[in-house]
Write a protein that holds these residues in place. Sequence first.
Motif, PDB file in Angstrom:
ATOM      1  N   ASP A 195       0.859  -1.182   0.000  1.00 36.81           N
ATOM      2  CA  ASP A 195       0.000   0.000   0.000  1.00 36.81           C
ATOM      3  C   ASP A 195       0.898   1.235   0.000  1.00 36.81           C
ATOM      4  O   ASP A 195       1.373   1.669   1.049  1.00 36.81           O
ATOM      5  N   ARG A 196       1.141   1.791  -1.156  1.00 37.16           N
ATOM      6  CA  ARG A 196       2.107   2.884  -1.272  1.00 37.16           C
ATOM      7  C   ARG A 196       1.714   3.821  -2.410  1.00 37.16           C
ATOM      8  O   ARG A 196       0.889   3.469  -3.258  1.00 37.16           O
ATOM      9  N   ALA A 197       2.326   4.979  -2.417  1.00 36.23           N
ATOM     10  CA  ALA A 197       2.054   5.966  -3.477  1.00 36.23           C
ATOM     11  C   ALA A 197       2.344   5.349  -4.847  1.00 36.23           C
ATOM     12  O   ALA A 197       3.245   4.517  -4.980  1.00 36.23           O
ATOM     13  N   ASP A 198       1.578   5.786  -5.864  1.00 36.14           N
ATOM     14  CA  ASP A 198       1.789   5.278  -7.221  1.00 36.14           C
ATOM     15  C   ASP A 198       3.237   5.466  -7.671  1.00 36.14           C
ATOM     16  O   ASP A 198       3.806   4.613  -8.346  1.00 36.14           O
ATOM     17  N   ALA A 199       3.817   6.621  -7.303  1.00 38.67           N
ATOM     18  CA  ALA A 199       5.183   6.918  -7.746  1.00 38.67           C
ATOM     19  C   ALA A 199       6.184   5.889  -7.206  1.00 38.67           C
ATOM     20  O   ALA A 199       7.263   5.723  -7.759  1.00 38.67           O
ATOM     21  N   LEU A 200       5.815   5.211  -6.124  1.00 39.43           N
ATOM     22  CA  LEU A 200       6.720   4.210  -5.551  1.00 39.43           C
ATOM     23  C   LEU A 200       6.390   2.794  -6.041  1.00 39.43           C
ATOM     24  O   LEU A 200       7.000   1.829  -5.613  1.00 39.43           O
ATOM     25  N   GLN A 201       5.409   2.691  -6.914  1.00 40.62           N
ATOM     26  CA  GLN A 201       5.080   1.376  -7.490  1.00 40.62           C
ATOM     27  C   GLN A 201       5.701   1.202  -8.873  1.00 40.62           C
ATOM     28  O   GLN A 201       5.872   0.088  -9.338  1.00 40.62           O
ATOM     29  N   ALA A 202       5.947   2.335  -9.539  1.00 37.77           N
ATOM     30  CA  ALA A 202       6.431   2.288 -10.923  1.00 37.77           C
ATOM     31  C   ALA A 202       7.934   2.039 -10.903  1.00 37.77           C
ATOM     32  O   ALA A 202       8.716   2.919 -10.577  1.00 37.77           O
ATOM     33  N   SER A 203       8.333   0.842 -11.284  1.00 40.11           N
ATOM     34  CA  SER A 203       9.729   0.458 -11.057  1.00 40.11           C
ATOM     35  C   SER A 203      10.652   0.688 -12.254  1.00 40.11           C
ATOM     36  O   SER A 203      11.859   0.687 -12.090  1.00 40.11           O
ATOM     37  N   ARG A 204      10.109   0.886 -13.445  1.00 40.95           N
ATOM     38  CA  ARG A 204      10.964   0.868 -14.636  1.00 40.95           C
ATOM     39  C   ARG A 204      12.120   1.862 -14.554  1.00 40.95           C
ATOM     40  O   ARG A 204      13.247   1.530 -14.869  1.00 40.95           O
ATOM     41  N   LYS A 205      11.831   3.073 -14.152  1.00 42.25           N
ATOM     42  CA  LYS A 205      12.919   4.057 -14.016  1.00 42.25           C
ATOM     43  C   LYS A 205      13.165   4.375 -12.556  1.00 42.25           C
ATOM     44  O   LYS A 205      13.874   5.322 -12.226  1.00 42.25           O
ATOM     45  N   GLY A 206      12.542   3.629 -11.658  1.00 43.98           N
ATOM     46  CA  GLY A 206      12.738   3.874 -10.242  1.00 43.98           C
ATOM     47  C   GLY A 206      12.026   5.131  -9.782  1.00 43.98           C
ATOM     48  O   GLY A 206      11.209   5.709 -10.504  1.00 43.98           O
ATOM     49  N   ALA A 207      12.343   5.541  -8.578  1.00 45.78           N
ATOM     50  CA  ALA A 207      11.671   6.707  -7.999  1.00 45.78           C
ATOM     51  C   ALA A 207      12.703   7.647  -7.382  1.00 45.78           C
ATOM     52  O   ALA A 207      13.816   7.245  -7.054  1.00 45.78           O
TER      53      ALA A 207
END
Lengths: 324, 236
Positions: A118-130
């Motif tokens: 359960d986390r912010a969308d920006a921390l779910q998108a792994s392709r380019k990291g956060a």
Amino acid sequence: MARERRVIRPYPTLAGLAAFSRELVLRVAESEVPEGGRLVLPESTYSSVPITLLVPGADDAARASRISALVGDAGLAPGAVEFVVFAYSQRLRLAEKLFQQRVTDGLPAEIPLAIGVDRADALQASRKGAIIRAFLVLAEEGSRKPLTPWRRWTWLSCAEFRIGVDSGTLGITPIPLTPQMRQEFRLPRGTMRFIRLDGSPLEDAPDADSVQIYVDERLLGSLVANHASRGGRLLQAQLFLDLGWAIASHVSLQSADLPPSYELVENSLLGRFIKAVSSEAGDDGPTVVDLYRELRSDRSRFMALVEAGLKDLPQTILGSMEET
Amino acid sequence: MRYPTLGEHETLSLASRRLLGEHVGIETIAEWRIGTGPKWDPAAIRGIAVSLSGRIEAGGGQSPDDVEASAANAVYEALREVPAYVLDEQGFWRFLSLAYFWDFIVWRQSGSFDGGNPARFATYIDGKSLHECVPSRMYLRGRISSVGHDGSAATAVSQSTDLWRSHILRVITGYSPKIARALVFRQANARLATDEIREVAKRLNRAQTNLVPMLLTEEEAAALVDEAARGDGSRV
């Protein structure tokens, strides 16, 4: 050439707040990332790893009094300053607020930013990291004075942390070499291939931009459409060899610093290239240890082993010659 | 969420076959990846694709740019509940491009598909750059227009794909929906020429580097854009 980015700001009164921000630490599972640091995670854990921001200070009172003093030193009212944390996904163009609080309300020693899946969308998108940035910001409009922040939402100091994913593979996709790029790289019209390395091939956990292989756009279009043809396979083999030369040449300039064993470079671009060669060569081909040893002693022999690893290459060359 | 994807080479090869007139059933070729939660339901996206195809067939000299804008909010709404890890996946956008948006993309970017060179058209279907790939750039435009607002920014300026791509999605403004909308609405009220808007966007980008722009209110964002447009340096 290695690049360095520096932020130049016109506010000389903020050195104390900048020093405070430099002491912030990001805890990702058991790892602690210093300000300005980058942590590479396996893809399997990226979307579930707990992330916490650690705020310096012995206790709540010490933290509160230090920040108030630093804000005062900067010529600002402590009540006008807030601590804000954002997570960014460059690829999805997302900036999500994870935390916001007036510094006069005190800051906790630990600020949880992500717990479980359960986390912010920006921390779910792994392709380019956060990217995670923690700001001290001016939350109230001040009066205009030279060299003093006054505009509401001006950041006073910022700590930045990066989290990325280690795919463990080379994962390189050729980029079309367009007329504009030829101009930018000062390449003549006849150039079909051009390889750029960004940083050292010995750096741990290279990202997607560590190596760029440019191929003439028309040729690349034809390669994509006919990648299984003899010509397509020859060109792919050539690009692989070109990459080997680019890495080997770069490494030879630093040969005095080459670590003694393959294990020590395993996660670098060089290590991944060697692993790709060994995998391609199969069980009867050179091992990663053989390849690394040859690289350290004789670059030409290393490239000869790389070529030998491309097992279909002789047949493809012979076949194409028979065609003509 | 269980969701469909297509590989890069597969996508470009399928695209080349389609350009040669071959019928390829993309939905049966896709690889379904397993994430958490329910299976993705393509019904809403399918509906948008059907509607876009209808508009193309209707002809009548419509501007492809404006047709793209008009569907941006619907694309965002259709994908609003899709998790970020799926939207981050190149293969998902490749699937959407080929399975549902193919006819629209070829019509929208027709010049790039002439000659069938994948190096020229790949960027619109390969999902690598979300601000270039057609369905993903529509999604981003819809999201920036709709989050916390009524979505009207998506269609506020006619012929504005370049404004969105060059001065919003590619730059720092893309992270701040309020500033992006303020820029679009200003352009809607007093349209600037290409060179002028480029200068305004540059000043706006510079102004944002000293701010945390996501914290601005709608009014503050509009004021910032106005100042950048005036270029007097009073506050920017």
